[in-house]
Design an enzyme around this catalytic site. Structure first.
Site, short mmCIF file in Angstrom:
data_model
loop_
_atom_site.label_atom_id
_atom_site.label_comp_id
_atom_site.label_asym_id
_atom_site.label_seq_id
_atom_site.Cartn_x
_atom_site.Cartn_y
_atom_site.Cartn_z
N LYS A 206 0.84 -1.20 0.00
CA LYS A 206 0.00 0.00 0.00
C LYS A 206 0.88 1.26 0.00
O LYS A 206 0.67 2.18 -0.77
CB LYS A 206 -0.90 -0.04 1.24
CG LYS A 206 -1.86 1.08 1.35
CD LYS A 206 -2.77 0.84 2.53
CE LYS A 206 -3.41 2.13 2.99
NZ LYS A 206 -4.19 1.96 4.21
N GLU A 212 11.00 -4.54 3.78
CA GLU A 212 11.07 -5.97 3.43
C GLU A 212 10.63 -6.17 1.98
O GLU A 212 11.27 -6.87 1.19
CB GLU A 212 10.14 -6.81 4.33
CG GLU A 212 10.51 -6.86 5.80
CD GLU A 212 9.88 -5.73 6.61
OE1 GLU A 212 9.57 -4.66 6.03
OE2 GLU A 212 9.72 -5.91 7.82
N GLY A 267 -4.57 -2.11 5.46
CA GLY A 267 -3.80 -3.24 4.96
C GLY A 267 -4.43 -4.58 5.32
O GLY A 267 -4.58 -5.48 4.48
N ARG A 268 -4.83 -4.73 6.58
CA ARG A 268 -5.33 -6.04 7.03
C ARG A 268 -6.77 -6.31 6.60
O ARG A 268 -7.32 -7.35 6.90
CB ARG A 268 -5.17 -6.16 8.55
CG ARG A 268 -5.78 -5.01 9.34
CD ARG A 268 -5.31 -5.03 10.79
NE ARG A 268 -5.75 -3.87 11.53
CZ ARG A 268 -5.11 -2.72 11.60
NH1 ARG A 268 -3.97 -2.55 10.93
NH2 ARG A 268 -5.58 -1.71 12.31
N GLU A 353 -3.59 -6.66 15.36
CA GLU A 353 -3.14 -5.34 14.89
C GLU A 353 -4.28 -4.33 15.03
O GLU A 353 -4.05 -3.14 15.22
CB GLU A 353 -2.68 -5.43 13.43
CG GLU A 353 -1.75 -4.29 13.03
CD GLU A 353 -1.05 -4.52 11.70
OE1 GLU A 353 0.03 -5.14 11.68
OE2 GLU A 353 -1.58 -4.07 10.67
N HIS A 384 -2.94 -33.63 18.56
CA HIS A 384 -1.77 -34.45 18.89
C HIS A 384 -0.60 -33.57 19.30
O HIS A 384 0.55 -34.02 19.28
CB HIS A 384 -1.41 -35.33 17.69
CG HIS A 384 -2.54 -36.25 17.34
ND1 HIS A 384 -2.72 -37.47 17.94
CD2 HIS A 384 -3.60 -36.08 16.51
CE1 HIS A 384 -3.82 -38.04 17.46
NE2 HIS A 384 -4.38 -37.20 16.60
N LYS A 512 10.02 -0.41 13.17
CA LYS A 512 10.42 -0.13 11.79
C LYS A 512 11.42 1.03 11.77
O LYS A 512 12.42 1.01 11.07
CB LYS A 512 9.20 0.29 10.96
CG LYS A 512 8.30 -0.84 10.52
CD LYS A 512 7.27 -0.27 9.54
CE LYS A 512 6.11 -1.18 9.29
NZ LYS A 512 5.07 -0.59 8.47
O1 F6P Z 1 2.71 -4.46 9.78
C1 F6P Z 1 2.28 -3.15 9.62
C2 F6P Z 1 1.71 -2.88 8.30
O2 F6P Z 1 1.56 -1.51 8.20
C3 F6P Z 1 0.40 -3.60 8.06
O3 F6P Z 1 -0.68 -2.96 8.58
C4 F6P Z 1 0.40 -3.71 6.58
O4 F6P Z 1 -0.52 -4.65 6.17
C5 F6P Z 1 1.83 -4.11 6.33
O5 F6P Z 1 2.56 -3.34 7.26
C6 F6P Z 1 2.35 -3.89 4.93
O6 F6P Z 1 2.31 -2.55 4.53
P1 F6P Z 1 2.40 -2.14 3.01
O7 F6P Z 1 1.26 -2.76 2.29
O8 F6P Z 1 2.33 -0.65 3.00
O9 F6P Z 1 3.71 -2.64 2.48
#
Ligand code: F6P
Length: 548
Positions: A206, A212, A267-268, A353, A384, A512
């Site tokens: 987003k 990452e 995002g979630r 979150e 199990h 972060k």
């Molecule tokens: O983990 C935090 C967060 O901001 C989430 O809410 C989001 O889904 C994820 O990082 C990834 O963010 P982006 O889509 O901006 O890379």
């Protein structure tokens, strides 16, 4: 300022909770043959049985009053109508608009967002069809056979969970793969068997700044270049999903290859948006639409049904009763449907979150426990592994058991076996076995009286352990859409009652920021900024052992 914990309903619930230890679910069932009918409901293809919670009609009435007094009905309306209920970021919360199949207008800042939603859905449809039908090909003219989604958190968990859950509905045109972790092991493993001429990368972020994802996207691009040797191949093999078009352009992906999302999609809660592109590529666009339709049907149920007949609200209230009033600090999610293997991981982000907060909307600390730890695994495998703990430890773990009447991939003799375990577990957790039953079971085996007495305490199961049972007809795209939306709205209702901001995530920002600061220190020999002695020495140790 008056708060939810000052209401009469809250105080009454606290009193009920104080007496809860004097009640046993076994007795509640024995005394009321109608208990299942009173505490269960069905909508779409989903049955929710919440009768195995330590509640009475009086407790449920108080919980419903609490929901009313917290303003769930009014706030629900505001969410659906595009009000900026994410108050710390001044944003609307409109994942419901993404699957608004009836297209009723939804306005944000005087603009009907449905125009943009439909435009992007159409672009997505066209793109999906062109890849799946082989009109859009790789740089050497070969068909695309593999999609690699590069994203993390909400840009990974939803599509990853859904593609696994709906595997039985996929054809073999496209394989999907996911890379989320910045640990190079993951991307290396994913790329090793793939042919660069046939791979489409979906860079899903987003913000398009998540380190990452950006690191993995750069590695993927280098990997492609080491075979294509021509920058023009990027346009054929990379698409982006983002709300940050400038950053996407700077990465070298053109607007034609960029799918748009908006700041009013969290995002979630984003799998319904273009973040769902890997789902649609894998299953075909029709199946993706079915997923949206199922979620939309649950939205209508949630929006229109009174609270006492409202499945997400009732699920939310059971959660609040168990965590905030009875003090249970974790909540297990236990699917008995192999395709739902990643559902608990998905809900972990969605719930924790969203509601892992302790400051209320007025900026004050809340005086009660909010979301429990969400965890879980496939139920049968869990039996199990950790079920011993569920049955006999001194920690009570409320659990949601999720199963289906019909298997999405029937194999003779398997489903009945699976479901026998499903029903047995919630019954056992509820009933337990008391010392007299244990004794009479043991005495059948001709054991001496002293042996019976020695073994009895080890075999007693206290029972009285709360569960919800969610029984689907079959895990198909439509039902899965409804199931996910059920939990999304549960999260909303809980956030409203706990008076917290469910739609921001400031708690993930601090780590972060620090990581950004530490990265150059790991690369540069001489810098190790002022840290505490533990962090300082750990970094020094790491650097000395690497020889940098
Ligand atoms: O983990 C935090 C967060 O901001 C989430 O809410 C989001 O889904 C994820 O990082 C990834 O963010 P982006 O889509 O901006 O890379």
């Amino acid at each position: 300022m008056s708060h939810i914990c000052d209401t009469e309903a809250w105080q009454l619930l606290k009193q009920h909770a104080a007496n809860a230890n004097n009640q046993h679910l076994r007795d509640l069932f024995a005394n009321d043959p109608e208990r299942f009918n009173t505490f269960s409901l069905k909508t779409q293809n989903i049955l929710l049985d919440f009768s195995k919670n330590l509640i009475t009609t009086e407790i449920l009435t108080n919980l419903l009053t609490l929901a009313k007094e917290a303003g769930v009905e009014e706030k629900r309306e505001r969410m659906f109508h595009g009000a900026k209920i994410n108050t710390t970021e001044n944003r609307a919360v409109l994942h419901t608009a993404l699957r608004n199949r009836t297209n009723t207008p939804v306005f944000v800042d005087n603009e009907n967002v449905m125009d943009a939603v439909n435009h992007e859905l159409n672009r997505m449809k066209e793109f999906v069809n062109s890849v799946r039908k082989g009109r859009r090909r790789g740089y050497s003219g070969k068909r695309i056979t593999d999609v690699v989604n590069i994203g993390i958190g909400g840009s990974d968990l939803g599509p990853r969970m859904v593609t696994q859950a709906l595997k039985p509905y996929a054809d073999d045109r496209i394989n999907v793969h996911f890379v989320s972790n910045v640990d190079g092991v993951e991307i290396a493993n994913v790329l090793r068997p793939l042919n660069p001429e046939r791979v489409l990368f979906v860079v899903a972020s987003k913000t398009f700044t998540t380190s990452e994802t950006m690191t993995n996207a750069q590695t993927a691009r280098n990997w492609l270049m080491s075979s294509a040797f021509d920058e023009r191949a990027v346009a054929k093999h990379f698409v982006a999903v983002s709300s940050n078009t400038d950053a996407v352009k700077a990465f070298g992906i053109s607007p034609d290859n960029t799918f748009q999302m908006w700041d009013w999609v969290g995002g979630r809660f984003s799998l319904w948006s273009v973040i769902g592109l890997p789902i649609a590529l894998y299953l075909g666009f029709k199946q993706f639409e079915e997923l949206l339709t199922g979620a939309h049907e649950m939205d209508i149920h949630f929006r229109d049904e009174p609270l006492e007949k409202n499945m997400p609200t009732l699920l939310a209230l059971m959660g609040i009763w168990n965590s905030t009033f009875l003090g249970h600090t974790t909540q297990a999610i236990l699917p008995y449907d192999w395709p739902l293997a990643r559902f608990s991981a998905y809900l972990q982000q969605a719930e924790m979150e969203s509601n892992g907060k302790s400051i209320n909307k007025d900026g004050e600390p809340v005086a009660y426990t909010t979301v429990p730890v969400i965890w879980g695994a496939l139920g049968i495998d869990g039996q199990h592994a950790f079920y011993q703990y569920l049955h006999q430890s001194n920690t009570i773990v409320p659990a949601d058991f999720i199963g289906s009447v019909e298997s999405s991939t029937p194999v003779r003799g398997h489903h009945e076996n699976l479901m026998a375990n499903f029903f047995a577990q919630t019954e056992a957790l509820m009933n337990g076995i008391d010392p007299d039953e244990v004794r009479s079971n043991l005495s059948i085996n001709n054991l001496s009286e002293s042996e019976v007495e020695r073994l009895t305490p080890h075999k007693v199961h206290s029972g009285n352990r709360p569960t919800n049972t969610i029984l689907l007809q079959r895990l198909d795209p439509r039902t899965l859409g409804a199931l996910i939306a059920l939990y999304e709205h549960k999260i909303f209702v809980q956030g409203v009652i706990w008076e917290i901001c469910s739609f921001d995530q400031w708690g993930v920002e601090l780590g972060k920021t620090l990581a950004k600061q530490i990265l150059p220190e790991l690369i540069d020999k001489d810098t190790n900024e002022l840290h505490d002695s533990s962090t300082f020495n750990l970094i020094e140790y790491f650097k000395s052992k690497r020889g940098t």
